[in-house]
Design a protein around this motif. Structure first.
Motif, PDB file in Angstrom:
ATOM      1  N   VAL A 196       0.828  -1.199   0.000  1.00  0.00           N
ATOM      2  CA  VAL A 196       0.000   0.000   0.000  1.00  0.00           C
ATOM      3  C   VAL A 196       0.865   1.252   0.000  1.00  0.00           C
ATOM      4  CG1 VAL A 196      -1.711   1.334   1.302  1.00  0.00           C
ATOM      5  CG2 VAL A 196      -1.882  -1.160   1.195  1.00  0.00           C
ATOM      6  N   SER A 197       0.505   2.179  -0.880  1.00  0.00           N
ATOM      7  CA  SER A 197       1.077   3.528  -0.868  1.00  0.00           C
ATOM      8  C   SER A 197       0.008   4.484  -0.362  1.00  0.00           C
ATOM      9  CB  SER A 197       1.519   3.935  -2.275  1.00  0.00           C
ATOM     10  OG  SER A 197       1.843   5.315  -2.331  1.00  0.00           O
ATOM     11  N   HIS A 198       0.402   5.436   0.465  1.00  0.00           N
ATOM     12  CA  HIS A 198      -0.556   6.411   0.998  1.00  0.00           C
ATOM     13  C   HIS A 198      -0.291   7.793   0.404  1.00  0.00           C
ATOM     14  CE1 HIS A 198      -3.312   8.440   3.643  1.00  0.00           C
ATOM     15  NE2 HIS A 198      -2.351   9.240   4.074  1.00  0.00           N
ATOM     16  N   MET A 199      -1.364   8.477  -0.015  1.00  0.00           N
ATOM     17  CA  MET A 199      -1.241   9.814  -0.592  1.00  0.00           C
ATOM     18  C   MET A 199      -1.288  10.878   0.496  1.00  0.00           C
ATOM     19  SD  MET A 199      -3.258   9.935  -4.221  1.00  0.00           S
ATOM     20  CE  MET A 199      -4.892   9.542  -3.613  1.00  0.00           C
ATOM     21  N   LEU A 200      -0.340  11.799   0.454  1.00  0.00           N
ATOM     22  CA  LEU A 200      -0.266  12.931   1.376  1.00  0.00           C
ATOM     23  C   LEU A 200      -0.670  14.197   0.634  1.00  0.00           C
ATOM     24  CD1 LEU A 200       3.214  12.053   2.925  1.00  0.00           C
ATOM     25  CD2 LEU A 200       0.994  11.743   4.044  1.00  0.00           C
ATOM     26  N   GLY A 201      -1.737  14.874   1.090  1.00  0.00           N
ATOM     27  CA  GLY A 201      -2.238  16.070   0.427  1.00  0.00           C
ATOM     28  C   GLY A 201      -1.540  17.339   0.879  1.00  0.00           C
ATOM     29  N   PHE A 202      -2.063  18.490   0.458  1.00  0.00           N
ATOM     30  CA  PHE A 202      -1.459  19.778   0.780  1.00  0.00           C
ATOM     31  C   PHE A 202      -1.611  20.080   2.272  1.00  0.00           C
ATOM     32  CE2 PHE A 202      -1.941  21.971  -3.632  1.00  0.00           C
ATOM     33  CZ  PHE A 202      -1.035  21.070  -4.155  1.00  0.00           C
ATOM     34  N   LYS A 203      -0.482  20.118   2.960  1.00  0.00           N
ATOM     35  CA  LYS A 203      -0.426  20.492   4.373  1.00  0.00           C
ATOM     36  C   LYS A 203       0.949  21.073   4.658  1.00  0.00           C
ATOM     37  CE  LYS A 203      -3.429  16.787   6.212  1.00  0.00           C
ATOM     38  NZ  LYS A 203      -3.453  15.603   7.107  1.00  0.00           N
ATOM     39  N   PRO A 204       1.116  21.775   5.776  1.00  0.00           N
ATOM     40  CA  PRO A 204       2.467  22.171   6.173  1.00  0.00           C
ATOM     41  C   PRO A 204       3.359  20.947   6.339  1.00  0.00           C
ATOM     42  CG  PRO A 204       0.831  23.367   7.456  1.00  0.00           C
ATOM     43  CD  PRO A 204       0.087  22.331   6.671  1.00  0.00           C
ATOM     44  N   ALA A 205       4.642  21.131   6.104  1.00  0.00           N
ATOM     45  CA  ALA A 205       5.582  20.008   6.052  1.00  0.00           C
ATOM     46  C   ALA A 205       5.565  19.167   7.325  1.00  0.00           C
ATOM     47  CB  ALA A 205       6.992  20.537   5.782  1.00  0.00           C
ATOM     48  N   GLU A 206       5.521  19.801   8.488  1.00  0.00           N
ATOM     49  CA  GLU A 206       5.548  19.046   9.743  1.00  0.00           C
ATOM     50  C   GLU A 206       4.291  18.213   9.923  1.00  0.00           C
ATOM     51  OE1 GLU A 206       8.056  18.570  11.626  1.00  0.00           O
ATOM     52  OE2 GLU A 206       9.362  19.984  10.559  1.00  0.00           O
ATOM     53  N   GLU A 207       3.160  18.713   9.451  1.00  0.00           N
ATOM     54  CA  GLU A 207       1.915  17.927   9.524  1.00  0.00           C
ATOM     55  C   GLU A 207       1.971  16.731   8.588  1.00  0.00           C
ATOM     56  OE1 GLU A 207      -1.677  20.185   9.157  1.00  0.00           O
ATOM     57  OE2 GLU A 207      -0.919  21.825  10.400  1.00  0.00           O
ATOM     58  N   LEU A 208       2.587  16.903   7.432  1.00  0.00           N
ATOM     59  CA  LEU A 208       2.769  15.784   6.512  1.00  0.00           C
ATOM     60  C   LEU A 208       3.632  14.699   7.142  1.00  0.00           C
ATOM     61  CD1 LEU A 208       3.427  17.763   3.201  1.00  0.00           C
ATOM     62  CD2 LEU A 208       1.393  16.402   3.733  1.00  0.00           C
ATOM     63  N   LEU A 209       4.696  15.112   7.800  1.00  0.00           N
ATOM     64  CA  LEU A 209       5.582  14.151   8.460  1.00  0.00           C
ATOM     65  C   LEU A 209       4.842  13.413   9.568  1.00  0.00           C
ATOM     66  CD1 LEU A 209       8.363  12.891   8.835  1.00  0.00           C
ATOM     67  CD2 LEU A 209       8.963  14.837  10.311  1.00  0.00           C
ATOM     68  N   GLU A 210       4.048  14.134  10.321  1.00  0.00           N
ATOM     69  CA  GLU A 210       3.270  13.512  11.397  1.00  0.00           C
ATOM     70  C   GLU A 210       2.302  12.467  10.829  1.00  0.00           C
ATOM     71  OE1 GLU A 210       0.039  14.805  14.873  1.00  0.00           O
ATOM     72  OE2 GLU A 210       1.116  16.340  13.716  1.00  0.00           O
ATOM     73  N   GLU A 211       1.633  12.807   9.730  1.00  0.00           N
ATOM     74  CA  GLU A 211       0.702  11.868   9.097  1.00  0.00           C
ATOM     75  C   GLU A 211       1.432  10.634   8.589  1.00  0.00           C
ATOM     76  OE1 GLU A 211      -2.482  11.656   5.362  1.00  0.00           O
ATOM     77  OE2 GLU A 211      -1.832  13.616   6.129  1.00  0.00           O
ATOM     78  N   ALA A 212       2.577  10.838   7.958  1.00  0.00           N
ATOM     79  CA  ALA A 212       3.351   9.705   7.438  1.00  0.00           C
ATOM     80  C   ALA A 212       3.803   8.781   8.567  1.00  0.00           C
ATOM     81  CB  ALA A 212       4.546  10.205   6.644  1.00  0.00           C
ATOM     82  N   HIS A 213       4.256   9.368   9.667  1.00  0.00           N
ATOM     83  CA  HIS A 213       4.656   8.552  10.818  1.00  0.00           C
ATOM     84  C   HIS A 213       3.468   7.743  11.341  1.00  0.00           C
ATOM     85  CE1 HIS A 213       8.820   9.406  11.510  1.00  0.00           C
ATOM     86  NE2 HIS A 213       8.648  10.714  11.636  1.00  0.00           N
ATOM     87  N   PHE A 219       5.008   6.521   0.210  1.00  0.00           N
ATOM     88  CA  PHE A 219       4.128   7.690   0.267  1.00  0.00           C
ATOM     89  C   PHE A 219       4.204   8.485  -1.030  1.00  0.00           C
ATOM     90  CE2 PHE A 219       5.195   6.639   4.615  1.00  0.00           C
ATOM     91  CZ  PHE A 219       3.945   6.673   5.237  1.00  0.00           C
ATOM     92  N   LYS A 220       3.025   8.821  -1.539  1.00  0.00           N
ATOM     93  CA  LYS A 220       2.930   9.747  -2.668  1.00  0.00           C
ATOM     94  C   LYS A 220       2.656  11.132  -2.102  1.00  0.00           C
ATOM     95  CE  LYS A 220       0.527   9.442  -6.696  1.00  0.00           C
ATOM     96  NZ  LYS A 220      -0.638   9.453  -7.613  1.00  0.00           N
ATOM     97  N   LEU A 221       3.530  12.076  -2.393  1.00  0.00           N
ATOM     98  CA  LEU A 221       3.368  13.446  -1.920  1.00  0.00           C
ATOM     99  C   LEU A 221       2.726  14.294  -3.008  1.00  0.00           C
ATOM    100  CD1 LEU A 221       3.898  15.722   0.134  1.00  0.00           C
ATOM    101  CD2 LEU A 221       6.181  15.980  -0.888  1.00  0.00           C
ATOM    102  N   LYS A 222       1.565  14.857  -2.704  1.00  0.00           N
ATOM    103  CA  LYS A 222       0.907  15.767  -3.630  1.00  0.00           C
ATOM    104  C   LYS A 222       1.652  17.095  -3.633  1.00  0.00           C
ATOM    105  CE  LYS A 222      -2.731  13.393  -5.040  1.00  0.00           C
ATOM    106  NZ  LYS A 222      -3.023  13.125  -6.462  1.00  0.00           N
ATOM    107  N   VAL A 223       2.093  17.490  -4.827  1.00  0.00           N
ATOM    108  CA  VAL A 223       2.837  18.739  -4.985  1.00  0.00           C
ATOM    109  C   VAL A 223       2.163  19.550  -6.092  1.00  0.00           C
ATOM    110  CG1 VAL A 223       5.019  17.861  -4.088  1.00  0.00           C
ATOM    111  CG2 VAL A 223       4.472  17.545  -6.516  1.00  0.00           C
ATOM    112  N   GLY A 224       2.852  20.563  -6.587  1.00  0.00           N
ATOM    113  CA  GLY A 224       2.269  21.416  -7.617  1.00  0.00           C
ATOM    114  C   GLY A 224       1.885  22.780  -7.091  1.00  0.00           C
ATOM    115  N   ARG A 225       2.402  23.120  -5.892  1.00  0.00           N
ATOM    116  CA  ARG A 225       2.073  24.413  -5.291  1.00  0.00           C
ATOM    117  C   ARG A 225       3.046  25.499  -5.749  1.00  0.00           C
ATOM    118  NH1 ARG A 225       1.763  22.855   1.032  1.00  0.00           N
ATOM    119  NH2 ARG A 225       3.524  21.523   0.403  1.00  0.00           N
ATOM    120  N   ARG A 226       2.585  26.710  -5.590  1.00  0.00           N
ATOM    121  CA  ARG A 226       3.449  27.872  -5.761  1.00  0.00           C
ATOM    122  C   ARG A 226       3.327  28.723  -4.507  1.00  0.00           C
ATOM    123  NH1 ARG A 226       0.947  27.475 -10.947  1.00  0.00           N
ATOM    124  NH2 ARG A 226       2.441  27.029 -12.625  1.00  0.00           N
TER     125      ARG A 226
END
Length: 367
Positions: free
Chosen positions: A131-148, A159-166
């Motif tokens: 299983v791969s889990h998708m991580l959406g747009f969040k601050p970096a530390e929140e993404l790390l917390e979710e991944a953990h 983990f698939k990291l959703k990117v494409g932001r400016r």
């Protein structure tokens, strides 16, 4: 056996945690359950997830095209004559999710008619998928917390990291924080959902060099043909086509023109029949495939599992299967379980996704 009726049932289930990404945001699963009835009492079922901001299909359009265009021509056909049904659907261009759901429902019917799991009918390579889990747009530390959290609770290591932001540094920072926090044994790959230009994507690759990223999915619009070709030629990692390759014809065009050099297969938009065609093209050309997620329910995820587990190539990488965990409920009668980072196929006739009728009655929106 004969098709006697085709239903397209709209329903809505909220998400507890909306997923936000470059091309949209999902807070509610406004999906359609497609059901094909037969004179022998067997019913084939499939979930259709509209993604209007990507493909232009809505819950209403899917229900209408299935019931008003496809159903009248399908009634009276043998459901095992799938090519006849595909000829009916082929007359209408686009509407890939509606067509995919009809195709999966037909395969589900075939499996039930023969008493065989569809993953066995399709190939039967393995009995589970990573299983791969998708991580959406969040601050970096929140993404790390979710991944953990997903690593600790479910054993997920991809983990698939959703990117494409400016500005670009938001995504670059997220990549660095995740790599530093997760270590080198966790796979991280990117999906920009066409959020950047090709030149911006090249800049991100330059600035994330050394972080061990494995894939870059749909970095920019495929219409940027020349710049995207240059990106694919220069990228140190495979560039994956997703929204740009919903059909076998699209996949062949992008691969042969140099627009991508890997393909994301989503059964929700291709069904099993066209997904098999796309897979054959990819294996013939020697390019990698991933099993993607259209923010699927558990019912939709079972279809991905059935197809992904059937083939050696689709089982080689972790499949995107976990986002149903952010839904408040589901129509699946027996919930999926992620154990040690994997989900197992179900040894049931058909796709293996029986519906809880009480939940369907609770969430359907046409009554």
């Amino acid at each position: 056996m004969m098709i006697t009726a085709v239903e397209a049932i709209p329903y809505a289930i909220p998400y507890t945690h909306p997923l936000t990404f470059a091309s949209g945001s999902v807070a509610t699963a406004d999906h359609v359950l497609v059901r094909i009835h037969t004179d022998e009492g067997l019913i084939g079922e499939a979930d259709a997830p509209p993604r209007p901001y990507t493909y232009g299909e809505t819950q209403t359009s899917i229900a209408n095209v299935v019931q008003d265009l496809f159903a009248p021509e399908m009634i009276g056909l043998d459901p095992l004559d799938r090519q006849k049904v595909h000829a009916i659907m082929h007359r209408t261009i686009h509407n890939q999710v509606a067509k995919g759901a009809v195709d999966i429902a037909l395969w589900d019917l075939a499996g039930k008619a023969f008493g065989v799991p569809v993953h066995k009918m399709l190939g039967g390579w393995t009995d589970s998928l990573r299983v791969s889990h998708m991580l959406g747009f969040k601050p970096a530390e929140e993404l790390l917390e979710e991944a953990h959290r997903f690593g600790e609770e479910y054993g997920i290591t991809t983990f698939k990291l959703k990117v494409g932001r400016r500005p670009l540094h938001l995504d670059i920072e997220a990549c660095r924080v995740l790599r530093e926090g997760l270590g080198d044994n966790v796979e991280i790959y990117l999906d920009a959902n066409r959020g950047w230009s090709a030149n911006e994507a090249m800049e991100v690759l330059r600035r994330t060099d050394g972080l061990g990223l494995t894939l870059l999915e749909e970095p920019c619009d495929a219409k940027e043909a020349m710049s995207r070709r240059r990106l694919v030629e220069r990228s140190p990692i495979p560039v994956v086509g997703d929204e740009s390759v919903p059909t076998a014809g699209d996949a062949s065009r992008e691969l042969l023109s140099g627009g991508c050099n890997a393909i994301c297969i989503k059964t929700a938009r291709s069904g099993f029949t066209e997904a098999t065609e796309i897979l054959g093209l990819c294996t013939g050309l020697g390019v990698d495939v991933t099993m993607g997620n259209q923010i699927d329910t558990q019912v939709g995820s079972m279809a991905t599992i059935a197809f992904g587990a059937a083939h050696r190539a689709t089982a080689a990488r972790a499949a995107e299967l976990s986002n149903f965990l952010d839904m408040a409920d589901d129509l699946l009668a027996h919930p999926l379980q992620i154990i040690d980072g994997r989900i197992a196929v179900r040894d049931l006739p058909g796709v293996g996704a029986p519906i809880d009728e009480d939940k369907l009655n609770r969430y359907r929106t046409d009554r």
